[in-house]
Design a protein around this motif. Structure first.
Motif, PDB file in Angstrom:
ATOM      1  N   GLU A  50     -11.301 -19.091  -6.354  1.00 52.46           N
ATOM      2  CA  GLU A  50     -11.804 -20.164  -5.494  1.00 52.46           C
ATOM      3  C   GLU A  50     -12.836 -20.999  -6.255  1.00 52.46           C
ATOM      4  OE1 GLU A  50     -14.036 -19.093  -2.055  1.00 52.46           O
ATOM      5  OE2 GLU A  50     -13.681 -21.019  -1.103  1.00 52.46           O
ATOM      6  N   MET A  51     -13.696 -20.352  -7.017  1.00 48.94           N
ATOM      7  CA  MET A  51     -14.727 -21.077  -7.768  1.00 48.94           C
ATOM      8  C   MET A  51     -14.074 -21.973  -8.824  1.00 48.94           C
ATOM      9  SD  MET A  51     -17.778 -21.897  -8.035  1.00 48.94           S
ATOM     10  CE  MET A  51     -18.127 -20.949  -6.568  1.00 48.94           C
TER      11      MET A  51
ATOM     12  N   SER B 190     -11.166 -23.328  -8.624  1.00 48.85           N
ATOM     13  CA  SER B 190     -10.547 -24.474  -7.948  1.00 48.85           C
ATOM     14  C   SER B 190     -11.615 -25.486  -7.531  1.00 48.85           C
ATOM     15  CB  SER B 190      -9.717 -24.025  -6.747  1.00 48.85           C
ATOM     16  OG  SER B 190     -10.518 -23.881  -5.601  1.00 48.85           O
ATOM     17  N   LEU B 191     -12.815 -25.023  -7.238  1.00 51.05           N
ATOM     18  CA  LEU B 191     -13.891 -25.949  -6.851  1.00 51.05           C
ATOM     19  C   LEU B 191     -14.371 -26.790  -8.019  1.00 51.05           C
ATOM     20  CD1 LEU B 191     -16.250 -23.965  -4.436  1.00 51.05           C
ATOM     21  CD2 LEU B 191     -14.752 -25.866  -3.872  1.00 51.05           C
ATOM     22  N   THR B 192     -14.191 -26.294  -9.240  1.00 52.37           N
ATOM     23  CA  THR B 192     -14.663 -27.049 -10.409  1.00 52.37           C
ATOM     24  C   THR B 192     -13.522 -27.827 -11.067  1.00 52.37           C
ATOM     25  OG1 THR B 192     -14.418 -25.064 -11.755  1.00 52.37           O
ATOM     26  CG2 THR B 192     -16.617 -25.537 -10.921  1.00 52.37           C
ATOM     27  N   GLY B 193     -12.332 -27.768 -10.473  1.00 52.30           N
ATOM     28  CA  GLY B 193     -11.208 -28.550 -10.988  1.00 52.30           C
ATOM     29  C   GLY B 193     -11.102 -29.873 -10.252  1.00 52.30           C
ATOM     30  N   SER B 194      -9.946 -30.531 -10.368  1.00 52.08           N
ATOM     31  CA  SER B 194      -9.781 -31.800  -9.661  1.00 52.08           C
ATOM     32  C   SER B 194      -9.534 -31.530  -8.172  1.00 52.08           C
ATOM     33  CB  SER B 194      -8.607 -32.585 -10.239  1.00 52.08           C
ATOM     34  OG  SER B 194      -7.396 -31.960  -9.874  1.00 52.08           O
ATOM     35  N   THR B 195      -9.767 -32.548  -7.357  1.00 51.53           N
ATOM     36  CA  THR B 195      -9.601 -32.378  -5.903  1.00 51.53           C
ATOM     37  C   THR B 195      -8.148 -32.073  -5.554  1.00 51.53           C
ATOM     38  OG1 THR B 195     -11.413 -33.908  -5.542  1.00 51.53           O
ATOM     39  CG2 THR B 195     -10.030 -33.438  -3.658  1.00 51.53           C
ATOM     40  N   GLU B 196      -7.219 -32.717  -6.269  1.00 48.94           N
ATOM     41  CA  GLU B 196      -5.807 -32.460  -5.979  1.00 48.94           C
ATOM     42  C   GLU B 196      -5.443 -31.007  -6.235  1.00 48.94           C
ATOM     43  OE1 GLU B 196      -5.079 -36.272  -8.260  1.00 48.94           O
ATOM     44  OE2 GLU B 196      -3.136 -35.947  -7.331  1.00 48.94           O
ATOM     45  N   GLU B 197      -5.926 -30.468  -7.357  1.00 49.34           N
ATOM     46  CA  GLU B 197      -5.658 -29.054  -7.660  1.00 49.34           C
ATOM     47  C   GLU B 197      -6.275 -28.172  -6.577  1.00 49.34           C
ATOM     48  OE1 GLU B 197      -7.525 -28.809 -11.440  1.00 49.34           O
ATOM     49  OE2 GLU B 197      -5.793 -29.590 -12.541  1.00 49.34           O
ATOM     50  N   MET B 198      -7.475 -28.521  -6.162  1.00 48.92           N
ATOM     51  CA  MET B 198      -8.170 -27.745  -5.137  1.00 48.92           C
ATOM     52  C   MET B 198      -7.384 -27.770  -3.836  1.00 48.92           C
ATOM     53  SD  MET B 198     -10.316 -27.910  -2.290  1.00 48.92           S
ATOM     54  CE  MET B 198     -10.787 -29.633  -2.278  1.00 48.92           C
ATOM     55  N   LEU B 199      -6.838 -28.945  -3.482  1.00 48.45           N
ATOM     56  CA  LEU B 199      -6.066 -29.061  -2.243  1.00 48.45           C
ATOM     57  C   LEU B 199      -4.799 -28.194  -2.304  1.00 48.45           C
ATOM     58  CD1 LEU B 199      -6.377 -32.882  -1.456  1.00 48.45           C
ATOM     59  CD2 LEU B 199      -7.367 -30.996  -0.155  1.00 48.45           C
TER      60      LEU B 199
ATOM     61  N   TYR C  54      -3.311 -38.537  -1.779  1.00 47.86           N
ATOM     62  CA  TYR C  54      -3.399 -38.534  -3.249  1.00 47.86           C
ATOM     63  C   TYR C  54      -2.068 -38.913  -3.880  1.00 47.86           C
ATOM     64  CZ  TYR C  54      -8.081 -36.694  -3.463  1.00 47.86           C
ATOM     65  OH  TYR C  54      -9.441 -36.562  -3.350  1.00 47.86           O
TER      66      TYR C  54
ATOM     67  N   PHE D 190     -20.729 -30.676 -13.281  1.00 44.91           N
ATOM     68  CA  PHE D 190     -20.359 -29.394 -12.691  1.00 44.91           C
ATOM     69  C   PHE D 190     -20.732 -29.350 -11.218  1.00 44.91           C
ATOM     70  CE2 PHE D 190     -19.266 -24.995 -13.032  1.00 44.91           C
ATOM     71  CZ  PHE D 190     -20.193 -24.270 -12.297  1.00 44.91           C
TER      72      PHE D 190
ATOM     73  N   ARG E  30     -18.769 -31.929  -9.034  1.00 48.29           N
ATOM     74  CA  ARG E  30     -17.402 -31.467  -8.742  1.00 48.29           C
ATOM     75  C   ARG E  30     -17.387 -30.471  -7.589  1.00 48.29           C
ATOM     76  NH1 ARG E  30     -12.815 -32.877  -8.510  1.00 48.29           N
ATOM     77  NH2 ARG E  30     -14.143 -34.494  -7.671  1.00 48.29           N
ATOM     78  N   ILE E  31     -18.296 -29.491  -7.703  1.00 49.46           N
ATOM     79  CA  ILE E  31     -18.362 -28.459  -6.658  1.00 49.46           C
ATOM     80  C   ILE E  31     -18.685 -29.103  -5.316  1.00 49.46           C
ATOM     81  CG2 ILE E  31     -19.711 -26.494  -5.807  1.00 49.46           C
ATOM     82  CD1 ILE E  31     -19.976 -25.535  -8.665  1.00 49.46           C
TER      83      ILE E  31
ATOM     84  N   ASN F 264     -15.611 -31.231  -4.008  1.00 41.14           N
ATOM     85  CA  ASN F 264     -14.473 -30.396  -3.593  1.00 41.14           C
ATOM     86  C   ASN F 264     -14.814 -29.561  -2.366  1.00 41.14           C
ATOM     87  OD1 ASN F 264     -12.523 -31.203  -5.393  1.00 41.14           O
ATOM     88  ND2 ASN F 264     -13.101 -29.725  -6.958  1.00 41.14           N
TER      89      ASN F 264
ATOM     90  N   PRO G 264      -8.700 -40.519  -1.952  1.00 43.68           N
ATOM     91  CA  PRO G 264      -8.749 -40.630  -3.419  1.00 43.68           C
ATOM     92  C   PRO G 264      -9.699 -41.739  -3.885  1.00 43.68           C
ATOM     93  CG  PRO G 264      -6.491 -40.554  -2.641  1.00 43.68           C
ATOM     94  CD  PRO G 264      -7.341 -40.724  -1.447  1.00 43.68           C
TER      95      PRO G 264
ATOM     96  N   ASP H  52     -13.389 -40.572  -3.305  1.00 44.24           N
ATOM     97  CA  ASP H  52     -13.843 -39.681  -4.390  1.00 44.24           C
ATOM     98  C   ASP H  52     -14.400 -40.497  -5.548  1.00 44.24           C
ATOM     99  OD1 ASP H  52     -11.193 -37.134  -4.290  1.00 44.24           O
ATOM    100  OD2 ASP H  52     -12.919 -37.517  -3.005  1.00 44.24           O
TER     101      ASP H  52
ATOM    102  N   MET I   2     -13.594 -35.494 -14.491  1.00 45.97           N
ATOM    103  CA  MET I   2     -13.712 -34.805 -13.198  1.00 45.97           C
ATOM    104  C   MET I   2     -12.458 -34.977 -12.352  1.00 45.97           C
ATOM    105  SD  MET I   2     -17.622 -35.969 -12.469  1.00 45.97           S
ATOM    106  CE  MET I   2     -18.044 -35.145 -10.942  1.00 45.97           C
ATOM    107  N   LEU I   3     -11.889 -36.190 -12.384  1.00 46.18           N
ATOM    108  CA  LEU I   3     -10.725 -36.458 -11.543  1.00 46.18           C
ATOM    109  C   LEU I   3      -9.421 -36.229 -12.291  1.00 46.18           C
ATOM    110  CD1 LEU I   3     -11.899 -39.674  -9.640  1.00 46.18           C
ATOM    111  CD2 LEU I   3     -12.135 -37.282  -8.996  1.00 46.18           C
ATOM    112  N   LYS I   4      -9.504 -35.824 -13.542  1.00 47.13           N
ATOM    113  CA  LYS I   4      -8.330 -35.570 -14.397  1.00 47.13           C
ATOM    114  C   LYS I   4      -7.440 -36.813 -14.421  1.00 47.13           C
ATOM    115  CE  LYS I   4      -8.963 -30.984 -15.096  1.00 47.13           C
ATOM    116  NZ  LYS I   4      -9.145 -30.092 -14.013  1.00 47.13           N
TER     117      LYS I   4
END
Lengths: 201, 176
Positions: free
Chosen positions: A91-92, A94-103, A191, B71, B74-75, B78, B130, B133, B150-152
């Motif tokens: 979970e952590m 996914s929180l530090t990745g992109s929003t789409e990946e997190m979703l 997205y 960091f 992002r947290i 998300n 999107p 963000d 951050m948004l890749k």
């Protein structure tokens, strides 16, 4: 809207924070950190305490069945503990990745939760039936077949109430999970729509 | 003793500054992001606490591959998005009555700035997710390189999304 416009809005947006807000935030943060530390200690400490307790019970009542049951209980306890820790790490990440990946990960997690709740609801009648048959088999020597020796009406009533509460909880989990999945789906669609408008990244 | 405690806290958080320093430095960032994604004050307080908890839990894993601001940003973002997804209600948008602190030239200027800030807040909340963000990260002063990371998004895709987001924001601000 030009870049200087955005720059001006950005400066305005990030103006000096309200001191009262900062005081409240620091208080919240201190509370959160304190609870998180206590939860960590309770998590590991609890697992160690329960393991020690089981070991003492096994030591005091050492026969093959007790040792196997005790070992099984300790294994399940620590497996569950390690698994929870791994899920938190996932979970952590996914929180530090992109929003789409997190979703995507959130969707998979909630979907799995809804499936587990549905399965629990479907299997519950079989579980109850198995319990009754087990009690019947234990008590088939005599007496009321649905009542094991020493069991009171109070225990049976508590069991029924517990069952009703569990069913209500599972149904609520499924409903809540389904609406969360709908919202996650519409967020993912937003997205996807945005990517289609701008082309692949 | 205080120095030892601070050093232990630093070790506990993987080389990052102590948590209370992070709250002082990045607390306003967290609060502003929570405000953008959650208009209900009570729920916003829940969200802020969830973000703070996630930051506290995530700090040991920070390895300085990205800046601490990136960091934490992002947290926060998300966590805010997943919080909104988990709420069992329609998105709630309300007028925000945030007081203005600090020295301002005149009371009229203060009211105008407050109004303009509130309009910006309301407009940002109305953006598609999107684009929201992206605009949030721009408003928070992240560089284009940091935002791309951050948004890749590749630079080209970022430029296109930014153009769309700016156009949408301008339209919403003009309407308001």
């Amino acid at each position: 809207m030009t870049d200087p416009d955005l720059e001006r809005l950005s400066q305005m947006w990030r103006e000096e924070p309200d001191p009262e807000m900062m005081t409240g935030l620091r208080r919240s943060a201190a509370k959160v950190a304190r609870r998180a530390r206590l939860a960590q200690i309770a998590d590991v400490g609890g697992a160690i305490a329960v393991s020690m307790f089981v070991l003492v019970l096994v030591y005091l009542n050492s026969d093959t069945n007790t040792v196997i049951t005790g070992a099984g209980a300790i294994f399940i306890l620590w497996y569950s503990h390690v698994r929870q820790r791994r899920l938190r790490e996932v979970e952590m990440r996914s929180l530090t990745g992109s929003t789409e990946e997190m979703l995507v990960q959130s969707f998979e997690r909630v979907e799995a939760t809804v499936k587990r709740a549905r399965l629990g609801l479907m299997l519950l009648p079989f579980g109850v039936l198995t319990g009754f048959l087990f009690a019947f088999a234990l008590d088939r020597a005599g007496g009321d077949p649905l009542r094991a020796p020493g069991r009171s009406d109070l225990v049976v009533a508590a069991g029924i109430i517990g069952l009703v509460v569990l069913i209500a909880y599972l149904i609520r989990s499924i409903k809540h999970g389904r609406s969360e999945l709908d919202r996650l789906n519409s967020m993912r669609a937003a997205y996807l729509h945005e990517r289609q408008q701008i082309g692949p990244s | 003793m205080a120095a030892i405690r601070a050093a232990s806290a630093r070790v506990a958080h993987g080389g990052a500054p102590p948590f209370d320093t992070i709250v002082t430095d990045y607390g306003p960032l967290i609060a502003r992001i929570a405000t953008i994604y959650e208009a209900d004050p009570a729920l916003r307080e829940d969200l802020t606490q969830q973000i703070l908890l996630s930051v506290w839990q995530g700090l040991p894993g920070w390895r300085a591959e990205s800046s601490l601001k990136t960091f934490i940003g992002r947290i926060a973002q998300n966590r805010a998005v997943s919080f909104v997804a988990s709420q069992a209600r329609e998105p709630f948008v309300s007028e925000i009555n945030e007081g203005q602190a600090g020295d301002l030239p005149t009371p009229e200027d203060a009211v105008a700035a407050s109004s303009e800030r509130e309009r910006l807040l309301a407009a940002t909340r109305r953006l598609p997710l999107p684009q929201r963000d992206l605009i949030v990260l721009i408003l928070e002063g992240f560089s284009y390189a940091e935002i791309g990371e951050m948004l890749k998004l590749e630079p080209n895709a970022l430029r296109l999304r930014l153009a769309r987001a700016k156009a949408t924001l301008k339209k919403v601000l003009e309407r308001s």
